[in-house]
Design an enzyme around this catalytic site. Structure first.
Site, short mmCIF file in Angstrom:
data_model
loop_
_atom_site.label_atom_id
_atom_site.label_comp_id
_atom_site.label_asym_id
_atom_site.label_seq_id
_atom_site.Cartn_x
_atom_site.Cartn_y
_atom_site.Cartn_z
N LYS A 184 0.85 -1.22 0.00
CA LYS A 184 0.00 0.00 0.00
C LYS A 184 0.87 1.26 0.00
O LYS A 184 0.62 2.19 -0.75
CB LYS A 184 -0.91 -0.02 1.24
CG LYS A 184 -1.37 1.33 1.69
CD LYS A 184 -2.04 1.25 3.06
CE LYS A 184 -2.13 2.54 3.81
NZ LYS A 184 -0.98 3.07 4.49
N ASN A 185 1.91 1.28 0.85
CA ASN A 185 2.68 2.52 0.98
C ASN A 185 3.65 2.74 -0.18
O ASN A 185 4.28 3.78 -0.27
CB ASN A 185 3.43 2.52 2.32
CG ASN A 185 2.47 2.75 3.47
OD1 ASN A 185 1.32 3.13 3.26
ND2 ASN A 185 2.93 2.51 4.69
N ARG B 233 -4.74 10.71 3.99
CA ARG B 233 -3.74 11.77 4.02
C ARG B 233 -2.78 11.69 2.83
O ARG B 233 -2.26 12.70 2.38
CB ARG B 233 -2.90 11.69 5.29
CG ARG B 233 -3.64 11.82 6.55
CD ARG B 233 -2.70 11.88 7.70
NE ARG B 233 -2.01 13.16 7.78
CZ ARG B 233 -0.88 13.46 7.21
NH1 ARG B 233 -0.24 12.58 6.50
NH2 ARG B 233 -0.35 14.65 7.33
N CYS C 48 -4.54 12.86 12.83
CA CYS C 48 -5.29 11.61 12.83
C CYS C 48 -4.97 10.86 14.10
O CYS C 48 -4.26 11.37 14.97
CB CYS C 48 -5.00 10.78 11.58
SG CYS C 48 -3.38 10.07 11.57
N ARG D 171 0.76 15.01 12.43
CA ARG D 171 1.17 14.80 11.04
C ARG D 171 1.19 16.07 10.16
O ARG D 171 0.46 16.17 9.17
CB ARG D 171 0.32 13.70 10.40
CG ARG D 171 0.35 12.42 11.22
CD ARG D 171 -0.34 11.27 10.56
NE ARG D 171 0.47 10.68 9.52
CZ ARG D 171 0.12 9.61 8.83
NH1 ARG D 171 -1.02 9.01 9.08
NH2 ARG D 171 0.90 9.11 7.90
N PRO D 172 2.02 17.03 10.52
CA PRO D 172 2.14 18.23 9.68
C PRO D 172 2.80 17.93 8.33
O PRO D 172 3.37 16.85 8.16
CB PRO D 172 3.04 19.15 10.51
CG PRO D 172 3.83 18.23 11.37
CD PRO D 172 2.97 17.02 11.63
N ILE D 173 2.74 18.91 7.40
CA ILE D 173 3.42 18.70 6.10
C ILE D 173 4.45 19.82 5.85
O ILE D 173 4.79 20.13 4.72
CB ILE D 173 2.43 18.59 4.91
CG1 ILE D 173 1.50 19.80 4.84
CG2 ILE D 173 1.66 17.29 4.96
CD1 ILE D 173 0.78 19.90 3.48
N ASP D 174 4.93 20.43 6.94
CA ASP D 174 5.86 21.55 6.80
C ASP D 174 7.13 21.18 6.02
O ASP D 174 7.65 21.99 5.25
CB ASP D 174 6.24 22.11 8.19
CG ASP D 174 6.79 21.03 9.11
OD1 ASP D 174 6.19 19.94 9.19
OD2 ASP D 174 7.85 21.25 9.73
N LEU D 175 7.61 19.95 6.17
CA LEU D 175 8.85 19.58 5.46
C LEU D 175 8.62 19.46 3.96
O LEU D 175 9.49 19.79 3.16
CB LEU D 175 9.41 18.26 6.03
CG LEU D 175 9.78 18.30 7.51
CD1 LEU D 175 10.17 16.90 8.01
CD2 LEU D 175 10.92 19.28 7.75
N ASP E 252 4.87 1.18 11.80
CA ASP E 252 3.66 0.48 11.31
C ASP E 252 3.58 -0.96 11.80
O ASP E 252 2.58 -1.64 11.54
CB ASP E 252 3.62 0.51 9.77
CG ASP E 252 3.43 1.91 9.23
OD1 ASP E 252 3.16 2.83 10.02
OD2 ASP E 252 3.56 2.09 7.99
N VAL F 250 8.48 7.87 16.21
CA VAL F 250 8.08 8.43 14.91
C VAL F 250 6.78 9.24 15.02
O VAL F 250 6.70 10.37 14.53
CB VAL F 250 7.96 7.32 13.85
CG1 VAL F 250 7.53 7.90 12.50
CG2 VAL F 250 9.27 6.57 13.70
N ARG G 92 -8.26 -0.08 4.93
CA ARG G 92 -7.33 0.82 4.23
C ARG G 92 -6.03 0.09 3.89
O ARG G 92 -5.34 0.48 2.95
CB ARG G 92 -6.97 2.01 5.13
CG ARG G 92 -8.07 3.03 5.31
CD ARG G 92 -7.53 4.26 6.03
NE ARG G 92 -6.28 4.67 5.43
CZ ARG G 92 -5.20 5.05 6.11
NH1 ARG G 92 -5.20 5.11 7.41
NH2 ARG G 92 -4.10 5.40 5.48
#
Ligand SMILES: CC(=O)N[C@H]1[C@@H](OP(=O)(O)OP(=O)(O)OC[C@H]2O[C@@H](n3ccc(=O)[nH]c3=O)[C@H](O)[C@@H]2O)O[C@H](CO)[C@@H](O)[C@@H]1O
Ligand SMILES: C=C(OP(=O)(O)O)C(=O)O
Length: 434
Positions: free
Chosen positions: A22-23, A93, A117, A122-126, A305, A327, A397
């Site tokens: 999936k990933n 996401r 979540c 889980r920011p997306i700043d990077l 995970d 993490v 999922r």
């Protein structure tokens, strides 16, 4: 409401085959938007709800998407729309992964800001810092993040944390940028290598994937390509733990030992036997499991995970185990559910202390995220009596036919639709293969 009902006590045996990852497939499908000519054929695709969601996102962006059994064909040759609305990002996401491709192809991307979540904020700043370093203007407004650039320029980008998603999004932006990009302290996960292989087969120049530094030379144009997705190391690891917890003997077909070295090391430390065979890994559970400490880390460290599945196993191990999650800051929601199954677990900040062994008891529990769902089912395989797991939308999922695969290994398990609101009918067994 659907539930999975497990009756514990059966030893698992036989062979189970893992799906494509999936990933790995989600970023590869996002990257297929980069091909302005030719179709991409993506094989060994797990037909999970997340995969259908990203397929919907691509259709919304004006790409053609065809599902043929476990193959997806993407045609992104027309001009693309640039907006991924909240209805998709809310469901998954990983929808933010279309940003890099859209920015590279169309010079603009507008994606709803993903919320937090159950596993953390889980920011997306990077991701955004990477786009800015390449010359994009980024603004966040009305719940959307918008990035635009007439032409992206290659840049040297140092990631403060080796984020998987940021590495992937920056790779996708960089392959069509002008000049060279170097991503330092990037993620090294096998899914990064899979994405790099796909991008290279489209005509990109990406080197160093799988190490801490990726170098990319931008090219003018990319073409559709034929790509086979790598096996799902987390699904494989999940079945390895299921075999171990039941004292079973299972061949996990398709498991790649090099992708699972930290999981294998921990299982062996717990007295589980893991044997490399030609087409996978054989796992033989011991009579007595030994307690171990685990710290989740970016690859090649122990994968977050797999943390909840290992928690199920450690509850059954003799002695005190400590898990430290480095993490995601909040990935212990399942600990509360395990307590309902008679386990001795204490949360202390970023660590949990598990005193084992406990004799697990069946209970009604809820999947708090996809891996927690699998972990609770695994705990149910060892518990006395019946375990009923709800909130299966999370499980769906990431796992295809999970209960059917476990049943084929001998588990006493079924998936039912709870019809308790309907007079005289209690539940209906669901057997359809998805
Ligand atoms: C679809 C997919 O592949 N999901 C995987 C991916 O998620 P994802 O790509 O979201 O995970 P990241 O590696 O980005 O996140 C790791 C950590 O970095 C933080 N972070 C990340 C990006 C950012 O811009 N800023 C920031 O602070 C996150 O909050 C988290 O604490 O890698 C995770 C870590 O192996 C896995 O658990 C997920 O299964
Ligand atoms: C957390 C996971 O996935 P996602 O990043 O898609 O939420 C996972 O696969 O365990």
């Amino acid at each position: 409401m659907e539930k999975i009902i497990v009756r514990g006590g059966k030893r698992l045996s036989g062979t189970v085959k893992v799906e494509g990852a999936k990933n790995a497939v989600l970023p590869v499908i996002a990257a297929s938007l980069l091909a302005s000519e030719g179709k991409s054929i993506i094989r060994d695709v797990p037909t999970l709800s997340d995969v259908y969601t990203i397929g919907e996102v691509l259709r919304h962006l004006n790409a053609g998407v065809e599902f043929l059994d476990k193959t997806i064909i993407v045609d992104a040759s027309e001009d693309l729309n640039v907006e991924a609305p909240f209805e998709y990002v809310r469901k998954m996401r990983a929808s933010v992964l279309v940003m890099g491709s859209l920015l590279a192809r169309q010079g603009r991307a507008r994606v709803a800001l993903p919320g937090g979540c159950a596993i953390g904020s889980r920011p997306i700043d990077l991701h955004l810092k990477g786009f800015e370093a390449m010359g994009a203007k980024v603004k966040v407004e009305n719940g959307f993040v918008e990035a635009s650039a007439d032409k992206l320029r290659g840049a040297k980008i140092y990631l403060d944390f080796p984020s998987v998603g940021a590495t992937q999004n920056i790779m996708m932006a960089a392959v069509l940028a002008e000049g060279s990009t170097v991503i330092e302290n990037c993620a090294k996960e096998p899914e990064i290598v899979d994405l790099a292989n796909y991008l290279n087969s489209m005509g990109a120049y990406v080197r160093g994937a799988g190490t801490g530094t990726i170098r990319i030379e931008g090219v003018e144009k990319l073409y559709g390509a034929d790509h086979t997705i790598i096996p799902d190391r987390i699904e494989a690891g999940t079945f390895m733990v299921a075999a171990a917890i039941t004292g079973g003997n299972v061949l996990v077909q398709g498991a790649v030992p090099e992708h699972l070295s930290s999981v294998i090391a921990k299982l062996e430390e717990m007295n589980v036997t893991v044997i490399e065979e030609a087409n996978g890994l054989r796992v033989i559970g011991p009579n007595r499991l030994k307690a171990v400490d685990i710290k989740t880390m970016p690859h090649p460290g122990f994968p977050t995970d797999m943390q909840s599945q290992m928690m199920a196993l450690l509850v059954c191990a003799e002695g005190t185990s400590i898990i430290t999650e480095t993490v995601f800051e909040n990935r212990y929601m399942h600990a509360e559910e395990f307590r309902r199954m008679n386990s001795d677990i204490k949360i202390e900040g970023r660590s949990v202390i598990i005193n084992g062994p406990s004799q697990l008891q069946g209970a009604e529990v809820a999947a708090t995220d996809l891996r927690a769902g699998a972990a609770l089912i695994i705990a149910g395989l060892r518990a006395d009596g019946y375990t009923r797991v709800t909130e299966l939308k999370h499980l769906d999922r990431g796992y295809l036919d999970f209960h059917l695969k476990l049943r084929s290994l001998g588990a006493d398990i079924e998936r039912v639709k709870d019809l308790s609101d309907t007079p005289s009918v209690k539940s209906e067994v669901i057997e359809t293969k998805s």
